[in-house]
Write a protein that holds these residues in place. Structure first.
Motif, PDB file in Angstrom:
ATOM      1  N   ASP A 238      -4.497   0.800  -1.849  1.00 54.28           N
ATOM      2  CA  ASP A 238      -3.267   1.171  -2.534  1.00 54.28           C
ATOM      3  C   ASP A 238      -3.534   2.229  -3.604  1.00 54.28           C
ATOM      4  O   ASP A 238      -2.755   3.165  -3.765  1.00 54.28           O
ATOM      5  CB  ASP A 238      -2.607  -0.063  -3.156  1.00 54.28           C
ATOM      6  CG  ASP A 238      -1.269   0.271  -3.789  1.00 54.28           C
ATOM      7  OD1 ASP A 238      -0.452   0.977  -3.159  1.00 54.28           O
ATOM      8  OD2 ASP A 238      -1.042  -0.171  -4.940  1.00 54.28           O
ATOM      9  N   ASN A 239      -4.643   2.093  -4.331  1.00 51.71           N
ATOM     10  CA  ASN A 239      -4.984   3.101  -5.341  1.00 51.71           C
ATOM     11  C   ASN A 239      -5.125   4.479  -4.712  1.00 51.71           C
ATOM     12  O   ASN A 239      -4.645   5.481  -5.259  1.00 51.71           O
ATOM     13  CB  ASN A 239      -6.276   2.725  -6.073  1.00 51.71           C
ATOM     14  CG  ASN A 239      -6.078   1.594  -7.050  1.00 51.71           C
ATOM     15  OD1 ASN A 239      -4.967   1.336  -7.495  1.00 51.71           O
ATOM     16  ND2 ASN A 239      -7.161   0.918  -7.387  1.00 51.71           N
ATOM     17  N   GLU A 240      -5.785   4.547  -3.580  1.00 49.18           N
ATOM     18  CA  GLU A 240      -5.954   5.832  -2.893  1.00 49.18           C
ATOM     19  C   GLU A 240      -4.603   6.348  -2.379  1.00 49.18           C
ATOM     20  O   GLU A 240      -4.305   7.539  -2.483  1.00 49.18           O
ATOM     21  CB  GLU A 240      -6.944   5.705  -1.736  1.00 49.18           C
ATOM     22  CG  GLU A 240      -8.346   5.308  -2.150  1.00 49.18           C
ATOM     23  CD  GLU A 240      -8.994   6.267  -3.120  1.00 49.18           C
ATOM     24  OE1 GLU A 240      -8.771   7.493  -3.015  1.00 49.18           O
ATOM     25  OE2 GLU A 240      -9.724   5.789  -4.008  1.00 49.18           O
TER      26      GLU A 240
ATOM     27  N   ALA B  35      -5.864   7.759   3.108  1.00 48.75           N
ATOM     28  CA  ALA B  35      -6.374   6.812   2.107  1.00 48.75           C
ATOM     29  C   ALA B  35      -7.647   6.150   2.625  1.00 48.75           C
ATOM     30  O   ALA B  35      -8.620   5.978   1.885  1.00 48.75           O
ATOM     31  CB  ALA B  35      -5.315   5.770   1.769  1.00 48.75           C
TER      32      ALA B  35
ATOM     33  N   ALA C 198      -5.859  -3.546  -2.743  1.00 52.56           N
ATOM     34  CA  ALA C 198      -5.678  -2.846  -4.023  1.00 52.56           C
ATOM     35  C   ALA C 198      -6.438  -1.523  -4.027  1.00 52.56           C
ATOM     36  O   ALA C 198      -5.929  -0.507  -4.522  1.00 52.56           O
ATOM     37  CB  ALA C 198      -6.143  -3.739  -5.173  1.00 52.56           C
ATOM     38  N   MET C 199      -7.640  -1.515  -3.457  1.00 54.81           N
ATOM     39  CA  MET C 199      -8.405  -0.266  -3.382  1.00 54.81           C
ATOM     40  C   MET C 199      -7.679   0.758  -2.514  1.00 54.81           C
ATOM     41  O   MET C 199      -7.564   1.936  -2.875  1.00 54.81           O
ATOM     42  CB  MET C 199      -9.806  -0.548  -2.820  1.00 54.81           C
ATOM     43  CG  MET C 199     -10.690  -1.343  -3.759  1.00 54.81           C
ATOM     44  SD  MET C 199     -12.232  -1.902  -2.995  1.00 54.81           S
ATOM     45  CE  MET C 199     -13.021  -0.361  -2.636  1.00 54.81           C
TER      46      MET C 199
ATOM     47  N   GLN D 105      -1.663   5.672  -3.604  1.00 49.45           N
ATOM     48  CA  GLN D 105      -0.860   6.113  -4.753  1.00 49.45           C
ATOM     49  C   GLN D 105      -1.275   7.517  -5.183  1.00 49.45           C
ATOM     50  O   GLN D 105      -0.428   8.350  -5.507  1.00 49.45           O
ATOM     51  CB  GLN D 105      -1.008   5.129  -5.923  1.00 49.45           C
ATOM     52  CG  GLN D 105      -0.420   3.761  -5.678  1.00 49.45           C
ATOM     53  CD  GLN D 105       1.095   3.783  -5.534  1.00 49.45           C
ATOM     54  OE1 GLN D 105       1.776   4.704  -5.954  1.00 49.45           O
ATOM     55  NE2 GLN D 105       1.619   2.743  -4.893  1.00 49.45           N
ATOM     56  N   ALA D 106      -2.589   7.771  -5.201  1.00 49.96           N
ATOM     57  CA  ALA D 106      -3.077   9.109  -5.564  1.00 49.96           C
ATOM     58  C   ALA D 106      -2.554  10.154  -4.585  1.00 49.96           C
ATOM     59  O   ALA D 106      -2.164  11.265  -4.987  1.00 49.96           O
ATOM     60  CB  ALA D 106      -4.603   9.120  -5.606  1.00 49.96           C
TER      61      ALA D 106
ATOM     62  N   ILE E 286       0.868  -1.181   0.000  1.00 53.39           N
ATOM     63  CA  ILE E 286       0.000   0.000   0.000  1.00 53.39           C
ATOM     64  C   ILE E 286       0.902   1.226   0.000  1.00 53.39           C
ATOM     65  O   ILE E 286       1.731   1.389   0.896  1.00 53.39           O
ATOM     66  CB  ILE E 286      -0.944   0.005   1.215  1.00 53.39           C
ATOM     67  CG1 ILE E 286      -1.853  -1.220   1.159  1.00 53.39           C
ATOM     68  CG2 ILE E 286      -1.757   1.296   1.264  1.00 53.39           C
ATOM     69  CD1 ILE E 286      -2.710  -1.430   2.370  1.00 53.39           C
TER      70      ILE E 286
ATOM     71  N   LYS F  72     -15.896   7.555  -0.372  1.00 53.83           N
ATOM     72  CA  LYS F  72     -16.473   6.864  -1.532  1.00 53.83           C
ATOM     73  C   LYS F  72     -17.543   5.865  -1.091  1.00 53.83           C
ATOM     74  O   LYS F  72     -18.591   5.744  -1.729  1.00 53.83           O
ATOM     75  CB  LYS F  72     -15.380   6.140  -2.329  1.00 53.83           C
ATOM     76  CG  LYS F  72     -14.494   7.066  -3.112  1.00 53.83           C
ATOM     77  CD  LYS F  72     -13.457   6.295  -3.898  1.00 53.83           C
ATOM     78  CE  LYS F  72     -12.576   7.243  -4.691  1.00 53.83           C
ATOM     79  NZ  LYS F  72     -11.574   6.517  -5.493  1.00 53.83           N
TER      80      LYS F  72
END
Length: 127
Positions: free
Chosen positions: A33-35, A55, A30-31, A37-38, A8, A62
């Protein structure tokens, strides 16, 4: 218990979950990690705790929005189901017009006369 290593925000974490739940944990990671990364793209390197907190808050936001949408859509489904129940209990009668027998008989008589005239014309032309 199954143990997994997830990543993450570029950082690795060892976590455990129930047997058979690995795919759910990977999807959730993964969800997150996406946040993360942003956030890293926007803010650069930030402390691990702050990154995870932010995150998580972004995902919670959301999720809250999705829950609101679910509530609105559930209310709409209930309304449509109610309308359907009302419609089923009060069916609309549709009457299909039927051609009266007198009209059918008249049309058959006209067709017979037209055929007789056609026969006469053919006889006159042949003669």
């Amino acid at each position: 218990m199954a143990e997994l290593r997830i990543t993450i925000g570029g950082r690795d974490f060892d976590v455990a979950c129930q047997e058979g739940e690995e795919q759910y944990l990977k999807a959730a990671a993964a969800m997150l990690d996406n946040e993360a990364q942003a956030l890293s793209v926007q803010l650069g390197r930030i402390p691990e705790a702050r990154m995870l907190l932010m995150a998580g808050l972004m995902l919670a936001d959301k999720a809250a929005g999705a829950e609101d949408n679910v509530r609105v859509l559930s209310a709409r489904v209930e309304e449509l189901e109610r309308q359907l129940a009302v419609a089923r209990s009060n069916p609309v009668k549709i009457e299909v017009p039927v051609v009266p027998p007198a009209v059918t008989e008249t049309l058959a008589e006209i067709a017979a006369r037209a055929e007789a005239l056609a026969d006469r014309v053919e006889e006159a032309v042949s003669a």
